[in-house]
Design an enzyme around this catalytic site. Structure first.
Site, PDB file in Angstrom:
ATOM      1  N   HIS A 176       0.821  -1.212   0.000  1.00 39.89           N
ATOM      2  CA  HIS A 176       0.000   0.000   0.000  1.00 39.89           C
ATOM      3  C   HIS A 176       0.858   1.266   0.000  1.00 39.89           C
ATOM      4  O   HIS A 176       0.334   2.380   0.056  1.00 39.89           O
ATOM      5  CB  HIS A 176      -0.919  -0.027   1.229  1.00 39.89           C
ATOM      6  N   LYS A 178       3.232   4.486  -1.020  1.00 33.79           N
ATOM      7  CA  LYS A 178       3.073   5.481  -2.083  1.00 33.79           C
ATOM      8  C   LYS A 178       4.205   6.500  -1.993  1.00 33.79           C
ATOM      9  O   LYS A 178       4.316   7.221  -1.009  1.00 33.79           O
ATOM     10  CB  LYS A 178       1.725   6.187  -1.948  1.00 33.79           C
ATOM     11  N   ASP A 183      15.657  12.053  -9.017  1.00 37.01           N
ATOM     12  CA  ASP A 183      17.091  12.365  -8.899  1.00 37.01           C
ATOM     13  C   ASP A 183      17.601  12.234  -7.466  1.00 37.01           C
ATOM     14  O   ASP A 183      18.599  12.862  -7.095  1.00 37.01           O
ATOM     15  CB  ASP A 183      17.386  13.775  -9.437  1.00 37.01           C
ATOM     16  N   HIS A 414      -9.902  10.885   2.326  1.00 38.29           N
ATOM     17  CA  HIS A 414      -8.888   9.895   1.973  1.00 38.29           C
ATOM     18  C   HIS A 414      -7.543  10.222   2.617  1.00 38.29           C
ATOM     19  O   HIS A 414      -6.595   9.464   2.511  1.00 38.29           O
ATOM     20  CB  HIS A 414      -8.742   9.781   0.453  1.00 38.29           C
ATOM     21  N   LYS A 416      -4.557  10.639   5.317  1.00 38.52           N
ATOM     22  CA  LYS A 416      -4.077   9.868   6.453  1.00 38.52           C
ATOM     23  C   LYS A 416      -3.029  10.716   7.173  1.00 38.52           C
ATOM     24  O   LYS A 416      -1.919  10.906   6.676  1.00 38.52           O
ATOM     25  CB  LYS A 416      -3.437   8.546   6.008  1.00 38.52           C
ATOM     26  N   ASP A 421       0.572  15.620  20.308  1.00 35.77           N
ATOM     27  CA  ASP A 421       0.924  16.741  21.200  1.00 35.77           C
ATOM     28  C   ASP A 421       1.205  18.033  20.439  1.00 35.77           C
ATOM     29  O   ASP A 421       1.956  18.899  20.920  1.00 35.77           O
ATOM     30  CB  ASP A 421       2.138  16.377  22.067  1.00 35.77           C
TER      31      ASP A 421
END
Length: 518
Positions: A176, A178, A183, A414, A416, A421
């Protein structure tokens, strides 16, 4: 003993066909033994445009990284396309999904254009939810400078998704992660896959997503994480499937880029590369966040061990360690939130010691996965009683036309992200559900900055007034959804903005023993 073949005449003809198909599928194999060469990320070089910028950054900021947030789809696509245009030595791209739509075609075309300039391109894609891309990937890999690998692929010798059923134990484990790195100088990490919905292109449902572009030493960490997956036994070269393609069709891709690039101010390509953020970056009107950062990534071996093997739960273990060190507040933004019993007990222990826990997730109306909501709903009341705070996205909380000039009708979360703190921000691919935690591999970045953390947290809380229902319990312990934004004040006692059918499905899914797969 009766022969197995003796029962076939007793089955309906369709049943015989299904059995034969399943048998042929189970006999199909994935060429895990296909010969491949290991390769490593190319070293950062000051001889490239992006490399020169990265070296200057390190001279000025040392080991600290620089971050630019990417909340808008047009900015996220435009920055990718600009990075691909500036690539001179290498491109490493790792995604769960790459679709064959306008966004996917533009992205792949950028890879092809870079390869034509002599850039080495490595493209690693999970093989479960990228439909009808085999021919396109085979075309790409026919280029001498492009190598495409599929991670933990399904068999190609038969009906593809039947291979998922007959080899479920292996095929159910997915990559999963991404990331995009150019470079070895700049990377983009976050929640987006490559497809139109993730960049808000002409979609009736707006995907509310988030990523960061980064520069500094953290980029090399992302590159090393990519190498780990690229050289895994589960990463199979596209060439192993021996699809025949017409190499001359690569010219059609090249023509597509030329047409899009010169399609005036209204074209998809032009809109992306001329987005407000990119223009601000060009004019030095945006200052990156400067902070220490840490990459955390699961290893590919997670998919080869038993589900939930404690030794391979790298990302969630680091998250849990940081949660235990929290003294004031944990803010979790996740489209899917299913803590299961152990996670609920863990959250209750944090609440018991006085840590404020705020969870922002999808409502039943806004979620794109109803079964996941059934798993979340099982723990919502329990955690509310323990003192947790829940906000659920209002499905019609669309701000207006997006940068493409399109007016979405609904929104789904969508993004995440987690803030601990008000000092540490996590951005990555991790959802707070059993699939992300135990079944799939995940990755993300912890950004350590009290200034950025508090600003990020405050911005989320401010937006919740417009975008979310506050969920709590009334004096009788009954679930209550409250929305208060300006003159709009609503109080409801059932899942907001949903039909009876959608609510019925939640109840049905709660009866099924599927929580561990959600």
């Amino acid at each position: 003993m009766r022969s197995a073949f003796a029962v076939l005449p007793l089955l309906p003809r369709a049943g015989v066909l299904l059995l034969c198909t399943l048998w042929l599928t189970s006999c199909a194999s994935v060429p895990f033994d296909y010969p491949r060469e290991s390769s490593q990320t190319m070293p950062l070089s000051a001889d490239t445009t992006l490399g020169e910028f990265a070296f200057k950054w390190k001279q000025e900021h040392g080991t600290k990284a620089g971050f630019i947030g990417l909340p808008l789809g047009a900015d996220a696509l435009g920055l990718r396309l600009r990075m691909l245009e500036h690539a001179e030595h290498s491109i490493d791209a790792q995604y769960f999904i790459l679709k064959k739509d306008q966004a996917g075609t533009l992205f792949a075309s950028g890879l092809l254009a870079a390869a034509d300039r002599g850039v080495r391109v490595r493209l690693l894609i999970d093989d479960i939810f990228s439909p009808d891309v085999d021919e396109a990937f085979s075309l790409l890999t026919s280029h001498p400078n492009i190598d495409v690998r599929l991670f933990n692929p399904l068999p190609r010798q038969s009906v593809r998704y039947l291979g998922y059923l007959t080899d479920f134990k292996r095929a159910n484990r997915r990559m999963h992660n991404k990331s995009l790195t150019v470079d070895n100088a700049m990377s983009i990490v976050g929640g987006r896959n490559i497809g139109e919905e993730y960049f808000e292109i002409n979609q009736d449902v707006q995907f509310d997503d988030y990523e960061v572009m980064m520069v500094g030493d953290i980029v090399e960490d992302v590159s090393h994480g990519f190498d780990m997956f690229w050289n895994s036994d589960l990463a199979i070269p596209m060439a192993a499937f021996a699809l025949e393609v017409d190499v001359s069709e690569l010219n059609e891709w090249r023509d597509y880029v030329r047409q899009e690039a010169f399609n005036g101010k209204e074209g998809l390509y032009a809109t992306a590369i001329n987005s407000p953020l990119l223009l601000d970056l060009q004019e030095d009107r945006v200052e990156p966040v400067v902070a220490k950062a840490t990459l955390v990534t699961d290893r590919p071996e997670k998919l080869q061990t038993a589900v939930g093997d404690a030794a391979e739960l790298v990302v969630i273990d680091e998250m849990a360690r940081r949660f235990l060190e929290a003294s004031e507040e944990i803010l979790i933004v996740s489209p899917y939130y299913i803590p299961q019993k152990a996670g609920a007990q863990f959250m209750e222990s944090l609440l018991d010691k006085g840590v404020r826990v705020i969870v922002v997730t999808n409502s039943l109306a806004s979620t794109n996965h109803i079964p996941v909501h059934s798993g979340y709903a099982r723990y919502r009341t329990r955690l509310l009683k323990a003192g947790a705070e829940f906000y659920e996205i209002k499905v019609d909380a669309v701000a207006g036309k997006n940068l493409w000039g399109h007016q979405p009708e609904a929104v789904t979360l969508h993004s995440k992200a987690t803030v601990i703190d008000g000092e540490s921000i996590f951005i990555g691919s991790l959802n707070f559900d059993p699939r992300s935690i135990k079944i799939n591999t995940e990755m993300g970045i912890f950004i350590e900055s009290p200034e950025a953390g508090s600003a990020f947290r405050d911005n989320i809380m401010k937006e919740l007034a417009r975008m979310a229902w506050r969920v709590d319990l009334n004096e009788k312990g009954k679930l209550r959804w409250t929305y208060h934004n300006g003159d709009d004040h609503q109080v409801l006692y059932k899942e907001p903005q949903t039909s009876w059918w959608r609510r019925f499905q939640v109840g049905f899914y709660r009866l099924l023993p599927i929580e561990g797969q959600l």
